[in-house]
Design an enzyme around this catalytic site. Structure first.
Site, PDB file in Angstrom:
ATOM      1  N   HIS A  57       0.857  -1.186   0.000  1.00  0.00           N
ATOM      2  CA  HIS A  57       0.000   0.000   0.000  1.00  0.00           C
ATOM      3  C   HIS A  57       0.895   1.239   0.000  1.00  0.00           C
ATOM      4  O   HIS A  57       1.562   1.521   0.992  1.00  0.00           O
ATOM      5  CB  HIS A  57      -0.906   0.004   1.229  1.00  0.00           C
ATOM      6  CG  HIS A  57      -1.839  -1.162   1.282  1.00  0.00           C
ATOM      7  ND1 HIS A  57      -3.111  -1.129   0.748  1.00  0.00           N
ATOM      8  CD2 HIS A  57      -1.679  -2.412   1.786  1.00  0.00           C
ATOM      9  CE1 HIS A  57      -3.696  -2.298   0.923  1.00  0.00           C
ATOM     10  NE2 HIS A  57      -2.847  -3.096   1.548  1.00  0.00           N
ATOM     11  N   ASN A  89      -6.798   0.512  -2.981  1.00  0.00           N
ATOM     12  CA  ASN A  89      -7.680   1.251  -2.064  1.00  0.00           C
ATOM     13  C   ASN A  89      -7.133   2.667  -1.862  1.00  0.00           C
ATOM     14  O   ASN A  89      -6.512   2.994  -0.854  1.00  0.00           O
ATOM     15  CB  ASN A  89      -7.894   0.513  -0.747  1.00  0.00           C
ATOM     16  CG  ASN A  89      -6.640  -0.116  -0.180  1.00  0.00           C
ATOM     17  OD1 ASN A  89      -5.607  -0.202  -0.852  1.00  0.00           O
ATOM     18  ND2 ASN A  89      -6.715  -0.539   1.058  1.00  0.00           N
ATOM     19  N   ASP A 146      -8.604  -5.141  -2.803  1.00  0.00           N
ATOM     20  CA  ASP A 146      -7.964  -5.374  -1.516  1.00  0.00           C
ATOM     21  C   ASP A 146      -8.477  -4.399  -0.459  1.00  0.00           C
ATOM     22  O   ASP A 146      -8.700  -3.221  -0.734  1.00  0.00           O
ATOM     23  CB  ASP A 146      -6.448  -5.231  -1.628  1.00  0.00           C
ATOM     24  CG  ASP A 146      -5.757  -5.626  -0.343  1.00  0.00           C
ATOM     25  OD1 ASP A 146      -5.915  -6.789   0.069  1.00  0.00           O
ATOM     26  OD2 ASP A 146      -5.099  -4.773   0.265  1.00  0.00           O
ATOM     27  N   HIS A 173      -8.807 -10.424  -1.926  1.00  0.00           N
ATOM     28  CA  HIS A 173      -8.880 -10.230  -0.481  1.00  0.00           C
ATOM     29  C   HIS A 173     -10.103 -11.025  -0.025  1.00  0.00           C
ATOM     30  O   HIS A 173     -11.239 -10.645  -0.306  1.00  0.00           O
ATOM     31  CB  HIS A 173      -9.048  -8.737  -0.177  1.00  0.00           C
ATOM     32  CG  HIS A 173      -9.292  -8.423   1.264  1.00  0.00           C
ATOM     33  ND1 HIS A 173      -8.361  -7.770   2.044  1.00  0.00           N
ATOM     34  CD2 HIS A 173     -10.356  -8.645   2.072  1.00  0.00           C
ATOM     35  CE1 HIS A 173      -8.843  -7.609   3.268  1.00  0.00           C
ATOM     36  NE2 HIS A 173     -10.061  -8.124   3.302  1.00  0.00           N
ATOM     37  N   HIS A 226      -2.685 -12.536   1.418  1.00  0.00           N
ATOM     38  CA  HIS A 226      -2.407 -12.629   2.858  1.00  0.00           C
ATOM     39  C   HIS A 226      -3.167 -13.723   3.622  1.00  0.00           C
ATOM     40  O   HIS A 226      -3.962 -13.445   4.519  1.00  0.00           O
ATOM     41  CB  HIS A 226      -2.636 -11.282   3.537  1.00  0.00           C
ATOM     42  CG  HIS A 226      -3.906 -10.562   3.173  1.00  0.00           C
ATOM     43  ND1 HIS A 226      -5.151 -11.142   3.162  1.00  0.00           N
ATOM     44  CD2 HIS A 226      -4.103  -9.264   2.814  1.00  0.00           C
ATOM     45  CE1 HIS A 226      -6.064 -10.249   2.821  1.00  0.00           C
ATOM     46  NE2 HIS A 226      -5.439  -9.094   2.605  1.00  0.00           N
ATOM     47  N   ASP A 298       2.296  -6.915   2.653  1.00  0.00           N
ATOM     48  CA  ASP A 298       1.081  -6.162   2.974  1.00  0.00           C
ATOM     49  C   ASP A 298       1.459  -4.883   3.724  1.00  0.00           C
ATOM     50  O   ASP A 298       0.829  -4.514   4.718  1.00  0.00           O
ATOM     51  CB  ASP A 298       0.093  -7.006   3.789  1.00  0.00           C
ATOM     52  CG  ASP A 298      -1.315  -6.387   3.826  1.00  0.00           C
ATOM     53  OD1 ASP A 298      -1.530  -5.361   3.158  1.00  0.00           O
ATOM     54  OD2 ASP A 298      -2.178  -6.925   4.545  1.00  0.00           O
ATOM     55  N   HIS A 302       0.211   3.818   8.267  1.00  0.00           N
ATOM     56  CA  HIS A 302      -0.748   4.806   8.759  1.00  0.00           C
ATOM     57  C   HIS A 302       0.026   5.869   9.540  1.00  0.00           C
ATOM     58  O   HIS A 302       1.202   5.688   9.865  1.00  0.00           O
ATOM     59  CB  HIS A 302      -1.776   4.159   9.676  1.00  0.00           C
ATOM     60  CG  HIS A 302      -2.683   3.178   9.005  1.00  0.00           C
ATOM     61  ND1 HIS A 302      -3.657   3.558   8.105  1.00  0.00           N
ATOM     62  CD2 HIS A 302      -2.778   1.819   9.103  1.00  0.00           C
ATOM     63  CE1 HIS A 302      -4.304   2.483   7.674  1.00  0.00           C
ATOM     64  NE2 HIS A 302      -3.787   1.419   8.264  1.00  0.00           N
TER      65      HIS A 302
END
Length: 413
Positions: A57, A89, A146, A173, A226, A298, A302
């Site tokens: 990500h 995403n 995902d 996912h 995952h 993965d 954040h």
């Protein structure tokens, strides 16, 4: 610059060999130690093909306060990764060429290694209407929603048919949202002892079993993101035995942690959650016998505010690019669970073959496997700092990374 590498232990053609070679104009040539070349004495170092992470990500466009393409790829090359597949995403979601173009322009401008995006399966990752796959097909690694499982079997069935017609992979996912019930960690010992709502294993393996039944009819190319449960491993193992075109990945944290090792801190919260020791051992078995094809990080950064709370009050996701190899080498190879050859297959050879058909340019990384250090997230290049491996003692440090024959990272700076 022209570079020469002397006495390096190189992984080539599925084996390790001691080699000396030079790099000139994006070509591997016989070893030369003239003054025109910068010579690296590599005794004690290993040279691996560049790592390939099919589940990252990068958060841009839309969430650049968490990570950017520049910072995410800088973290990647610092760790030996030369190819990343970025998840969709984002804002806007890459569900059309118009939206995907925004991401591609950022990649072209700022990426320090190869980044190939996933297009979304559905418009806005809503799960209801298929995205404009035709317009994106030349620019994506495959299609994924995902972060959100496809809840409707008829939508997944249509997606499989469309992806098959385009010769692309569905990267799924797998999560049945009707079984979540507000859970935040595995429905196991830690959840019960601390009165924290749990996530059952069936929420993952149920959709996998559903999709395997669809694959028997459609025969599309399908990859499971995952995986974390023993039932997922067994379902995929049986599907492979039946000749179904299915591959899967797991992540480092599922291979070395169980739910008795977690703490009530945001850095232990990810989706799917860290499972039981029985699940962990089943994943190891799946790695050893080839059921699990690859290891992806993965990597999901954040902000500190979003991850600074406890398990109930933090977002899902941890970073992984800068810890993956040292954790896996230390806990799996150094402890004789798998050999180094197998780890390179899982981190480079297999993901490249599955998603890119072995199309490799001169991508490699140089590692000092004797280097020992303690993981300290304050030293990360990624904007994300949340890792379950904070304070772990590990072995294996990336010294240099070359992508497309160009030096993109050096420990020397």
């Amino acid at each position: 610059m022209k570079y020469s590498f002397k006495n390096a232990l190189c992984y080539t053609d599925s084996c390790f060999q001691k080699k000396s070679f030079s790099l000139l104009d994006n070509m591997i040539v016989p070893f030369c130690d003239s003054k025109e070349f910068e010579v690296f004495e590599c005794d004690g170092y290993c040279i691996f093909p560049g790592f390939v992470d099919v589940h990252v990500h990068l958060r841009e466009p839309g969430f650049s306060y968490k990570e950017t393409i520049e910072t995410g790829t800088a973290a990647a090359v610092r760790s030996g990764y030369t190819t990343l597949c970025s998840m969709p995403n984002l804002n806007p979601v890459p569900d059309s060429m118009e939206n995907l173009k925004i991401q591609l322009e950022l990649i072209s401008k700022n990426a320090k290694c190869k980044v190939v995006p996933f297009g979304s399966i559905t418009v806005g990752e809503s799960g209801d209407i298929l995205s404009d796959m035709d317009s994106m097909v030349e620019y994506v690694a495959g299609f994924s929603d995902d972060g959100k499982g496809i809840q409707k079997s008829e939508i997944m069935k249509a997606a499989m048919r469309k992806a098959k017609s385009l010769c692309k992979i569905i990267s799924a996912h797998c999560e049945d949202c009707s079984l979540l019930h507000g859970g935040v960690i595995h429905d196991g010992n830690f959840a019960k002892e601390n009165n924290i709502p749990g996530i059952c294993s069936e929420s993952e393996y149920g959709p996998i079993i559903r999709d395997i039944e669809l694959l028997k009819e459609i025969n599309a190319s399908y990859h499971v993101c995952h995986i974390s449960t023993k039932e997922s491993v067994e379902a995929i193992r049986k599907a492979k035995e039946q000749g179904i075109d299915i591959t899967c990945e797991t992540a480092p944290h599922y291979l070395v942690l169980n739910d008795n090792m977690i703490k009530n801190e945001g850095r232990f919260k990810m989706n799917p959650p860290i499972r039981s020791e029985e699940d962990r051992l089943a994943l190891i078995e799946g790695i050893v016998d080839g059921t699990i094809d690859m290891i992806a990080t993965d990597h999901a950064p954040h902000s500190n505010d979003e991850k600074g709370g406890d398990l109930l009050n933090s977002l899902m996701g941890v970073v992984g690019l800068e810890t993956a190899f040292p954790i896996l080498y230390t806990k799996l190879v150094y402890e004789n669970i798998i050999d180094l050859h197998k780890l390179i297959e899982l981190m480079s050879v297999n993901p490249l073959k599955r998603f890119f058909g072995n199309k490799r340019s001169i991508d490699f990384c140089v590692y000092d496997l004797n280097s020992k250090y303690t993981i300290n997230s304050n030293n990360f290049v990624s904007l994300g700092r949340s890792t379950p491996f904070e304070g772990w003692s590990v072995r294996g440090e990336c010294i240099m990374t070359f992508c497309n024959g160009k030096l993109v990272y050096s420990k020397k700076g």
